[in-house]
Design a protein around this motif. Structure first.
Motif, PDB file in Angstrom:
ATOM      1  N   PRO A  54      36.755  31.730  38.265  1.00 19.10           N
ATOM      2  CA  PRO A  54      36.789  33.164  38.253  1.00 19.10           C
ATOM      3  C   PRO A  54      35.885  33.448  37.050  1.00 19.10           C
ATOM      4  CG  PRO A  54      38.909  32.443  37.614  1.00 19.10           C
ATOM      5  CD  PRO A  54      38.119  31.141  38.097  1.00 19.10           C
ATOM      6  N   SER A  55      34.733  33.614  36.969  1.00 19.33           N
ATOM      7  CA  SER A  55      33.953  33.972  35.673  1.00 19.33           C
ATOM      8  C   SER A  55      34.484  35.582  35.360  1.00 19.33           C
ATOM      9  CB  SER A  55      32.505  34.045  36.143  1.00 19.33           C
ATOM     10  OG  SER A  55      31.926  32.738  36.408  1.00 19.33           O
ATOM     11  N   PRO A  56      34.469  35.807  34.290  1.00 18.97           N
ATOM     12  CA  PRO A  56      34.990  37.143  33.694  1.00 18.97           C
ATOM     13  C   PRO A  56      34.052  38.210  34.064  1.00 18.97           C
ATOM     14  CG  PRO A  56      34.251  36.025  31.877  1.00 18.97           C
ATOM     15  CD  PRO A  56      34.344  34.934  33.090  1.00 18.97           C
ATOM     16  N   PRO A  57      34.374  39.348  34.265  1.00 15.08           N
ATOM     17  CA  PRO A  57      33.756  40.507  34.741  1.00 15.08           C
ATOM     18  C   PRO A  57      32.432  40.792  33.568  1.00 15.08           C
ATOM     19  CG  PRO A  57      35.725  41.134  34.623  1.00 15.08           C
ATOM     20  CD  PRO A  57      35.859  39.818  34.259  1.00 15.08           C
ATOM     21  N   GLY A  58      31.261  40.995  33.867  1.00 17.57           N
ATOM     22  CA  GLY A  58      30.174  40.956  32.862  1.00 17.57           C
ATOM     23  C   GLY A  58      29.633  39.649  32.585  1.00 17.57           C
ATOM     24  N   ASP A  59      30.185  38.455  32.849  1.00 16.17           N
ATOM     25  CA  ASP A  59      29.374  37.368  32.692  1.00 16.17           C
ATOM     26  C   ASP A  59      28.120  37.277  33.324  1.00 16.17           C
ATOM     27  OD1 ASP A  59      28.573  34.738  32.267  1.00 16.17           O
ATOM     28  OD2 ASP A  59      30.437  33.963  32.921  1.00 16.17           O
ATOM     29  N   GLU A  60      27.125  37.037  32.609  1.00 18.34           N
ATOM     30  CA  GLU A  60      25.598  37.318  33.397  1.00 18.34           C
ATOM     31  C   GLU A  60      25.046  35.719  33.620  1.00 18.34           C
ATOM     32  OE1 GLU A  60      24.379  39.752  34.770  1.00 18.34           O
ATOM     33  OE2 GLU A  60      26.109  41.160  33.960  1.00 18.34           O
ATOM     34  N   SER A  61      25.989  34.748  33.282  1.00 21.58           N
ATOM     35  CA  SER A  61      25.426  33.155  33.423  1.00 21.58           C
ATOM     36  C   SER A  61      25.075  33.171  34.845  1.00 21.58           C
ATOM     37  CB  SER A  61      26.258  32.307  32.585  1.00 21.58           C
ATOM     38  OG  SER A  61      27.581  32.099  33.450  1.00 21.58           O
ATOM     39  N   SER A  62      24.220  32.173  35.100  1.00 20.47           N
ATOM     40  CA  SER A  62      24.148  31.534  36.524  1.00 20.47           C
ATOM     41  C   SER A  62      25.303  31.110  37.118  1.00 20.47           C
ATOM     42  CB  SER A  62      23.030  30.343  36.392  1.00 20.47           C
ATOM     43  OG  SER A  62      23.599  29.352  35.622  1.00 20.47           O
ATOM     44  N   ARG A  63      26.171  30.652  36.399  1.00 18.97           N
ATOM     45  CA  ARG A  63      27.366  30.252  37.020  1.00 18.97           C
ATOM     46  C   ARG A  63      28.524  31.271  37.301  1.00 18.97           C
ATOM     47  NH1 ARG A  63      30.089  24.738  35.016  1.00 18.97           N
ATOM     48  NH2 ARG A  63      30.816  25.201  36.863  1.00 18.97           N
ATOM     49  N   ALA A  64      27.979  32.495  37.190  1.00 23.21           N
ATOM     50  CA  ALA A  64      29.115  33.729  37.345  1.00 23.21           C
ATOM     51  C   ALA A  64      29.103  34.372  38.526  1.00 23.21           C
ATOM     52  CB  ALA A  64      28.495  34.776  36.334  1.00 23.21           C
ATOM     53  N   ARG A  65      28.728  33.543  39.734  1.00 18.04           N
ATOM     54  CA  ARG A  65      28.842  34.137  41.009  1.00 18.04           C
ATOM     55  C   ARG A  65      30.247  34.686  41.432  1.00 18.04           C
ATOM     56  NH1 ARG A  65      25.677  29.383  42.312  1.00 18.04           N
ATOM     57  NH2 ARG A  65      27.734  28.628  43.061  1.00 18.04           N
ATOM     58  N   THR A  66      31.400  33.841  40.624  1.00 18.55           N
ATOM     59  CA  THR A  66      32.627  34.470  40.969  1.00 18.55           C
ATOM     60  C   THR A  66      33.268  35.357  40.154  1.00 18.55           C
ATOM     61  OG1 THR A  66      33.255  32.534  39.565  1.00 18.55           O
ATOM     62  CG2 THR A  66      33.086  32.055  42.069  1.00 18.55           C
ATOM     63  N   GLN A  67      32.292  36.125  39.508  1.00 18.33           N
ATOM     64  CA  GLN A  67      33.029  37.123  38.599  1.00 18.33           C
ATOM     65  C   GLN A  67      33.677  38.200  39.295  1.00 18.33           C
ATOM     66  OE1 GLN A  67      30.408  39.387  36.020  1.00 18.33           O
ATOM     67  NE2 GLN A  67      28.591  38.897  37.662  1.00 18.33           N
ATOM     68  N   ARG A  68      33.256  38.310  40.540  1.00 21.44           N
ATOM     69  CA  ARG A  68      33.974  39.378  41.293  1.00 21.44           C
ATOM     70  C   ARG A  68      35.613  39.457  41.402  1.00 21.44           C
ATOM     71  NH1 ARG A  68      32.890  40.639  47.686  1.00 21.44           N
ATOM     72  NH2 ARG A  68      34.136  42.613  47.724  1.00 21.44           N
ATOM     73  N   PHE A  69      35.932  38.202  41.423  1.00 17.39           N
ATOM     74  CA  PHE A  69      37.438  38.131  41.171  1.00 17.39           C
ATOM     75  C   PHE A  69      38.077  39.135  39.988  1.00 17.39           C
ATOM     76  CE2 PHE A  69      36.644  34.297  43.869  1.00 17.39           C
ATOM     77  CZ  PHE A  69      37.410  34.773  45.013  1.00 17.39           C
ATOM     78  N   GLY A  70      37.367  39.008  38.949  1.00 13.08           N
ATOM     79  CA  GLY A  70      37.820  39.662  37.868  1.00 13.08           C
ATOM     80  C   GLY A  70      37.575  41.267  38.023  1.00 13.08           C
ATOM     81  N   ALA A  71      36.306  41.464  38.418  1.00  6.12           N
ATOM     82  CA  ALA A  71      35.650  42.709  38.536  1.00  6.12           C
ATOM     83  C   ALA A  71      36.254  43.766  39.682  1.00  6.12           C
ATOM     84  CB  ALA A  71      34.341  42.626  38.536  1.00  6.12           C
ATOM     85  N   ASP A  72      36.426  43.244  40.997  1.00  8.84           N
ATOM     86  CA  ASP A  72      36.824  43.882  42.011  1.00  8.84           C
ATOM     87  C   ASP A  72      38.308  43.897  42.323  1.00  8.84           C
ATOM     88  OD1 ASP A  72      37.162  45.145  44.481  1.00  8.84           O
ATOM     89  OD2 ASP A  72      35.480  44.060  45.304  1.00  8.84           O
ATOM     90  N   SER A  73      39.051  44.940  41.885  1.00 10.53           N
ATOM     91  CA  SER A  73      40.517  44.854  42.072  1.00 10.53           C
ATOM     92  C   SER A  73      41.093  45.045  43.602  1.00 10.53           C
ATOM     93  CB  SER A  73      41.008  46.187  41.259  1.00 10.53           C
ATOM     94  OG  SER A  73      40.550  47.407  41.612  1.00 10.53           O
ATOM     95  N   THR A  74      40.059  45.361  44.429  1.00 11.00           N
ATOM     96  CA  THR A  74      40.484  45.258  45.833  1.00 11.00           C
ATOM     97  C   THR A  74      40.729  43.816  46.452  1.00 11.00           C
ATOM     98  OG1 THR A  74      38.348  45.343  46.568  1.00 11.00           O
ATOM     99  CG2 THR A  74      39.220  47.429  46.306  1.00 11.00           C
TER     100      THR A  74
END
Length: 130
Positions: free
Chosen positions: A29-49
């Motif tokens: 779970p990449s952190p919200p705002g992570d722009e790296s190529s491995r950050a496809r999973t940042q949604r787990f931190g950014a999307d509270s739904t």
């Protein structure tokens, strides 16, 4: 026990997996705002739904730390893909339950504590040589 595709998005896939009794783990779970190529999973931190649909969050992927998971006090696990024996080194999760699939899944579905430990490569080499 049955494959659930994510082709139609997480909003469709996660409830289907839950209906089948799965334990949902937000892996890498990449952190919200992570722009790296491995950050496809940042949604787990950014999307509270998604939060109500997730049981555990990966705090460690082998040796990679996701500190935002700890900062948010989310229920953690330590995992990592294992393709060869050397991949066993790194952070792992110990679960205090029976060594049965159903018991592991049911435990992961709770917020009860798990124990995180680090397997050192040198210890693995010694064990494999014995």
């Amino acid at each position: 026990e049955n494959f659930v595709a994510v082709d139609e998005g997480l909003e469709e896939a996660l409830p289907k997996a839950l209906d089948q009794g799965a334990a949902i783990v937000a892996a890498h779970p990449s952190p919200p705002g992570d722009e790296s190529s491995r950050a496809r999973t940042q949604r787990f931190g950014a999307d509270s739904t998604l939060a109500p649909l997730v049981h555990r969050y990966e705090l460690f992927n082998r040796n990679q730390l996701f500190p935002w998971v700890a900062d948010a006090t989310l229920p953690p696990v330590a995992c990592g893909d294992v393709h060869v024996v050397a991949d066993l080194a790194g952070w792992r999760t110990l679960i205090p339950c029976a060594r049965e699939q159903r018991a592991v899944v049911e435990y992961l579905q709770t917020s009860l504590p798990v124990f995180l430990t680090r397997l050192e490569p040198t210890l693995l080499d010694d064990e494999l040589a014995a």
